[in-house]
Motif scaffolding. Sequence first.
Motif, short mmCIF file in Angstrom:
data_model
loop_
_atom_site.label_atom_id
_atom_site.label_comp_id
_atom_site.label_asym_id
_atom_site.label_seq_id
_atom_site.Cartn_x
_atom_site.Cartn_y
_atom_site.Cartn_z
N LEU A 98 0.80 -1.22 0.00
CA LEU A 98 0.00 0.00 0.00
C LEU A 98 0.84 1.28 0.00
O LEU A 98 0.33 2.36 -0.23
CB LEU A 98 -0.97 0.01 1.20
CG LEU A 98 -2.02 -1.11 1.18
CD1 LEU A 98 -2.94 -1.00 2.39
CD2 LEU A 98 -2.86 -1.09 -0.09
N SER A 99 2.13 1.12 0.24
CA SER A 99 2.97 2.31 0.22
C SER A 99 3.62 2.52 -1.17
O SER A 99 4.23 3.53 -1.42
CB SER A 99 4.07 2.20 1.29
OG SER A 99 4.91 1.11 0.97
N ALA A 100 3.43 1.53 -2.05
CA ALA A 100 4.04 1.64 -3.39
C ALA A 100 3.23 2.60 -4.26
O ALA A 100 2.04 2.79 -4.03
CB ALA A 100 4.07 0.26 -4.05
N PRO A 101 3.89 3.20 -5.26
CA PRO A 101 3.14 4.09 -6.16
C PRO A 101 2.00 3.31 -6.81
O PRO A 101 2.20 2.17 -7.22
CB PRO A 101 4.17 4.51 -7.21
CG PRO A 101 5.50 4.18 -6.64
CD PRO A 101 5.29 3.07 -5.66
N ILE A 102 0.85 3.93 -6.90
CA ILE A 102 -0.34 3.23 -7.37
C ILE A 102 -0.17 2.68 -8.79
O ILE A 102 -0.67 1.61 -9.12
CB ILE A 102 -1.58 4.14 -7.24
CG1 ILE A 102 -2.86 3.37 -7.57
CG2 ILE A 102 -1.47 5.39 -8.05
CD1 ILE A 102 -4.13 4.09 -7.23
N GLU A 103 0.58 3.41 -9.64
CA GLU A 103 0.69 2.96 -11.02
C GLU A 103 1.57 1.72 -11.16
O GLU A 103 1.54 1.05 -12.19
CB GLU A 103 1.18 4.09 -11.94
CG GLU A 103 2.65 4.43 -11.83
CD GLU A 103 2.92 5.38 -10.67
OE1 GLU A 103 1.99 5.61 -9.87
OE2 GLU A 103 4.06 5.85 -10.57
N ARG A 105 1.29 -0.84 -9.13
CA ARG A 105 0.53 -1.97 -8.60
C ARG A 105 -0.20 -2.68 -9.73
O ARG A 105 -0.63 -2.05 -10.69
CB ARG A 105 -0.51 -1.49 -7.58
CG ARG A 105 0.11 -0.78 -6.41
CD ARG A 105 -0.97 -0.38 -5.47
NE ARG A 105 -0.51 0.61 -4.52
CZ ARG A 105 -1.28 1.16 -3.62
NH1 ARG A 105 -2.55 0.82 -3.54
NH2 ARG A 105 -0.81 2.05 -2.79
N VAL A 107 -3.08 -4.40 -11.87
CA VAL A 107 -4.51 -4.20 -12.00
C VAL A 107 -5.17 -5.39 -11.31
O VAL A 107 -4.76 -6.51 -11.47
CB VAL A 107 -4.91 -4.16 -13.50
CG1 VAL A 107 -6.42 -4.12 -13.65
CG2 VAL A 107 -4.27 -2.97 -14.16
N GLY A 108 -6.16 -5.13 -10.52
CA GLY A 108 -6.81 -6.23 -9.81
C GLY A 108 -6.30 -6.37 -8.40
O GLY A 108 -7.02 -6.79 -7.51
N LEU A 110 -5.58 -4.07 -6.18
CA LEU A 110 -6.34 -3.20 -5.28
C LEU A 110 -7.72 -3.77 -4.99
O LEU A 110 -8.19 -3.75 -3.87
CB LEU A 110 -6.52 -1.82 -5.92
CG LEU A 110 -5.57 -0.72 -5.52
CD1 LEU A 110 -5.90 0.53 -6.30
CD2 LEU A 110 -5.63 -0.44 -4.04
N GLY A 111 -8.35 -4.29 -6.04
CA GLY A 111 -9.68 -4.86 -5.90
C GLY A 111 -9.67 -6.05 -4.95
O GLY A 111 -10.55 -6.18 -4.09
N HIS A 113 -7.52 -6.65 -2.62
CA HIS A 113 -7.27 -6.12 -1.28
C HIS A 113 -8.58 -5.64 -0.66
O HIS A 113 -8.87 -5.90 0.51
CB HIS A 113 -6.26 -4.98 -1.36
CG HIS A 113 -6.10 -4.25 -0.07
ND1 HIS A 113 -5.45 -4.79 1.02
CD2 HIS A 113 -6.54 -3.03 0.32
CE1 HIS A 113 -5.49 -3.93 2.02
NE2 HIS A 113 -6.14 -2.85 1.63
N LEU A 114 -9.41 -4.96 -1.46
CA LEU A 114 -10.70 -4.46 -0.96
C LEU A 114 -11.59 -5.63 -0.55
O LEU A 114 -12.23 -5.60 0.50
CB LEU A 114 -11.40 -3.61 -2.03
CG LEU A 114 -10.82 -2.22 -2.27
CD1 LEU A 114 -11.46 -1.58 -3.49
CD2 LEU A 114 -11.02 -1.32 -1.06
#
Lengths: 139, 98
Positions: A98-103, A105, A107-108, A110-111, A113-114
């Motif tokens: 979660l501390s890494a730059p979002i771009e 990460r 695809v998928g 983050l989803g 993780h949610l």
Amino acid sequence: MFQVIREKAELVHLNFFLKSIRDFIEKAGASEEKIFDVILTAEEILVNIMSYAYPENQKGEIEIHCQILEADGEKKLKCVFIDEGKFFDILQKESPDLSAPIETRSVGGLGIHLVKTLMDEVSYMRQVDKNILSVVKTI
Amino acid sequence: MSVECTRHHNGKVVCKFLGRIDTTKCIDAEKVVMESIEGAEVIVFDLDGVEYVASSFLRLCGKASHKVDTNNFSIVNVVPSVKKVFKVSGLSEKLNVQ
């Protein structure tokens, strides 16, 4: 309460799946906050299956079994997502940094993780040629 | 869902979103948003009236935030349910969610 929802694993059917699940949990008396968590979870799981489970021109189906379990005065929603696509165990997928730059990460990531964060329980089973993903949430 | 981006004379671009931003809507909005913020110095995403976002929107925010210097990107008027999504994703501070 029990409901089966089935449709082709195509993005055009996303709203049909989500509306069916929303109608089901609304009838079960879930609060808006719980409905939000369940719908977001369902969307992330469905989009993952629609994007990666099947080859582009051979989209199979997604089947969802939703039920309300009641025990000790608690009401729980259990939804099981079934597809016949390639093996994919979201529990084996590491949570994103979660501390890494979002771009950077995937695809998928983050989803997923949610899904793991918003649900009380998440379990996966590969049965012959099926991915069977179960999520449970107290509503 | 709708989005409208306004460019101000000082290089600030404000994108106002309205409605539910699910995956399909986000795909539609991405092109418009990325084109509208090109060359901006300050970017503000106004989520007044947005009651739901999927992870695809978080990625769009991340992508947009890299178009400007840190602290020049912010997301404002965020309702509590949507704020929670940014928070559990660890993005509240990084994306300056207010």
